[in-house]
Design a protein around this motif. Sequence first.
Motif, PDB file in Angstrom:
ATOM      1  N   ALA A 120       0.835  -1.202   0.000  1.00 52.21           N
ATOM      2  CA  ALA A 120       0.000   0.000   0.000  1.00 52.21           C
ATOM      3  C   ALA A 120       0.871   1.253   0.000  1.00 52.21           C
ATOM      4  O   ALA A 120       0.609   2.198  -0.748  1.00 52.21           O
ATOM      5  N   HIS A 121       1.909   1.255   0.812  1.00 48.85           N
ATOM      6  CA  HIS A 121       2.818   2.416   0.848  1.00 48.85           C
ATOM      7  C   HIS A 121       3.489   2.617  -0.504  1.00 48.85           C
ATOM      8  O   HIS A 121       3.564   3.742  -1.009  1.00 48.85           O
ATOM      9  N   TRP A 122       3.979   1.530  -1.096  1.00 45.40           N
ATOM     10  CA  TRP A 122       4.636   1.644  -2.397  1.00 45.40           C
ATOM     11  C   TRP A 122       3.681   2.175  -3.449  1.00 45.40           C
ATOM     12  O   TRP A 122       4.064   2.993  -4.273  1.00 45.40           O
ATOM     13  N   ALA A 123       2.446   1.696  -3.430  1.00 43.41           N
ATOM     14  CA  ALA A 123       1.455   2.157  -4.408  1.00 43.41           C
ATOM     15  C   ALA A 123       1.151   3.637  -4.212  1.00 43.41           C
ATOM     16  O   ALA A 123       1.117   4.413  -5.171  1.00 43.41           O
ATOM     17  N   GLU A 124       0.950   4.044  -2.963  1.00 42.27           N
ATOM     18  CA  GLU A 124       0.626   5.448  -2.674  1.00 42.27           C
ATOM     19  C   GLU A 124       1.783   6.381  -3.004  1.00 42.27           C
ATOM     20  O   GLU A 124       1.570   7.524  -3.402  1.00 42.27           O
ATOM     21  N   SER A 125       3.009   5.915  -2.822  1.00 43.13           N
ATOM     22  CA  SER A 125       4.180   6.759  -3.079  1.00 43.13           C
ATOM     23  C   SER A 125       4.633   6.710  -4.531  1.00 43.13           C
ATOM     24  O   SER A 125       5.560   7.418  -4.916  1.00 43.13           O
ATOM     25  N   GLY A 126       3.989   5.862  -5.337  1.00 46.35           N
ATOM     26  CA  GLY A 126       4.352   5.760  -6.747  1.00 46.35           C
ATOM     27  C   GLY A 126       5.576   4.897  -6.999  1.00 46.35           C
ATOM     28  O   GLY A 126       6.138   4.913  -8.086  1.00 46.35           O
ATOM     29  N   ASN A 127       5.993   4.112  -5.995  1.00 41.77           N
ATOM     30  CA  ASN A 127       7.182   3.279  -6.143  1.00 41.77           C
ATOM     31  C   ASN A 127       6.891   1.892  -6.695  1.00 41.77           C
ATOM     32  O   ASN A 127       7.801   1.083  -6.829  1.00 41.77           O
ATOM     33  N   ILE A 128       5.622   1.621  -6.996  1.00 43.38           N
ATOM     34  CA  ILE A 128       5.275   0.351  -7.605  1.00 43.38           C
ATOM     35  C   ILE A 128       4.343   0.654  -8.776  1.00 43.38           C
ATOM     36  O   ILE A 128       3.468   1.502  -8.679  1.00 43.38           O
ATOM     37  N   THR A 129       4.597  -0.007  -9.872  1.00 42.24           N
ATOM     38  CA  THR A 129       3.815   0.245 -11.078  1.00 42.24           C
ATOM     39  C   THR A 129       2.854  -0.919 -11.336  1.00 42.24           C
ATOM     40  O   THR A 129       2.969  -1.984 -10.722  1.00 42.24           O
ATOM     41  N   GLU A 130       1.946  -0.696 -12.266  1.00 42.87           N
ATOM     42  CA  GLU A 130       1.044  -1.780 -12.659  1.00 42.87           C
ATOM     43  C   GLU A 130       1.839  -2.954 -13.219  1.00 42.87           C
ATOM     44  O   GLU A 130       1.487  -4.110 -12.998  1.00 42.87           O
ATOM     45  N   GLN A 131       2.919  -2.645 -13.928  1.00 43.85           N
ATOM     46  CA  GLN A 131       3.762  -3.721 -14.475  1.00 43.85           C
ATOM     47  C   GLN A 131       4.394  -4.530 -13.342  1.00 43.85           C
ATOM     48  O   GLN A 131       4.481  -5.754 -13.432  1.00 43.85           O
ATOM     49  N   ASP A 132       4.810  -3.872 -12.271  1.00 41.14           N
ATOM     50  CA  ASP A 132       5.355  -4.591 -11.115  1.00 41.14           C
ATOM     51  C   ASP A 132       4.316  -5.545 -10.540  1.00 41.14           C
ATOM     52  O   ASP A 132       4.624  -6.691 -10.198  1.00 41.14           O
ATOM     53  N   VAL A 133       3.083  -5.077 -10.434  1.00 40.81           N
ATOM     54  CA  VAL A 133       1.996  -5.906  -9.898  1.00 40.81           C
ATOM     55  C   VAL A 133       1.728  -7.088 -10.826  1.00 40.81           C
ATOM     56  O   VAL A 133       1.585  -8.228 -10.374  1.00 40.81           O
ATOM     57  N   GLU A 134       1.690  -6.832 -12.131  1.00 40.21           N
ATOM     58  CA  GLU A 134       1.466  -7.909 -13.096  1.00 40.21           C
ATOM     59  C   GLU A 134       2.584  -8.945 -13.036  1.00 40.21           C
ATOM     60  O   GLU A 134       2.326 -10.152 -13.073  1.00 40.21           O
ATOM     61  N   ASP A 135       3.818  -8.479 -12.933  1.00 34.66           N
ATOM     62  CA  ASP A 135       4.958  -9.398 -12.822  1.00 34.66           C
ATOM     63  C   ASP A 135       4.842 -10.248 -11.561  1.00 34.66           C
ATOM     64  O   ASP A 135       5.111 -11.457 -11.588  1.00 34.66           O
ATOM     65  N   ALA A 136       4.453  -9.625 -10.448  1.00 37.29           N
ATOM     66  CA  ALA A 136       4.283 -10.350  -9.189  1.00 37.29           C
ATOM     67  C   ALA A 136       3.169 -11.383  -9.308  1.00 37.29           C
ATOM     68  O   ALA A 136       3.308 -12.517  -8.825  1.00 37.29           O
ATOM     69  N   GLU A 137       2.070 -11.017  -9.966  1.00 37.56           N
ATOM     70  CA  GLU A 137       0.956 -11.960 -10.162  1.00 37.56           C
ATOM     71  C   GLU A 137       1.393 -13.156 -11.001  1.00 37.56           C
ATOM     72  O   GLU A 137       1.058 -14.300 -10.681  1.00 37.56           O
ATOM     73  N   GLN A 138       2.171 -12.910 -12.052  1.00 34.30           N
ATOM     74  CA  GLN A 138       2.667 -14.004 -12.885  1.00 34.30           C
ATOM     75  C   GLN A 138       3.579 -14.930 -12.079  1.00 34.30           C
ATOM     76  O   GLN A 138       3.491 -16.154 -12.186  1.00 34.30           O
ATOM     77  N   LEU A 139       4.432 -14.335 -11.264  1.00 34.13           N
ATOM     78  CA  LEU A 139       5.323 -15.135 -10.427  1.00 34.13           C
ATOM     79  C   LEU A 139       4.517 -15.984  -9.447  1.00 34.13           C
ATOM     80  O   LEU A 139       4.788 -17.179  -9.279  1.00 34.13           O
ATOM     81  N   LEU A 140       3.517 -15.390  -8.820  1.00 35.32           N
ATOM     82  CA  LEU A 140       2.677 -16.137  -7.881  1.00 35.32           C
ATOM     83  C   LEU A 140       1.957 -17.284  -8.577  1.00 35.32           C
ATOM     84  O   LEU A 140       1.849 -18.387  -8.025  1.00 35.32           O
ATOM     85  N   ARG A 141       1.455 -17.043  -9.790  1.00 34.88           N
ATOM     86  CA  ARG A 141       0.786 -18.106 -10.542  1.00 34.88           C
ATOM     87  C   ARG A 141       1.760 -19.242 -10.879  1.00 34.88           C
ATOM     88  O   ARG A 141       1.433 -20.418 -10.744  1.00 34.88           O
TER      89      ARG A 141
END
Length: 122
Positions: free
Chosen positions: A84-105
């Motif tokens: 949440a902090h990273w998202a609010e501060s702009g330190n995480i992008t949608e691409q980062d989230v997508e990459d994390a989701e792919q890794l989790l899958r």
Amino acid sequence: MEVFWQRGSISIREVQEALPAPQPAYTSIQTTIYRLEAKDAVRRVRKIGNAHIFEAKVSRNAAHRRLLDQVLGLFGGRIQPVMAHWAESGNITEQDVEDAEQLLRRLAASKSLKTGPREKKR
């Protein structure tokens, strides 16, 4: 540690010269390296004249994992406040989230292949 990971085996003087200006005093770097040695992060590999040559004993990946585990420990092991902090501060992008989701899958698929299908409860 970054200097050791980039350059391999180096002396205290070489560490000092690799740092940006203004460079810390030689004795400050020496103290830091000796503390890293006491914590098993670096080791002496040889001596050339009066200069000890050191190298990283812990890999960059292992150090990052340990640090991240310590940070998560500050949040009770929960990653949601950090994300949440990273998202609010702009330190995480949608691409980062997508990459994390792919890794989790991938990890979930790999885990299910190892354990096999679950049996249904009767």
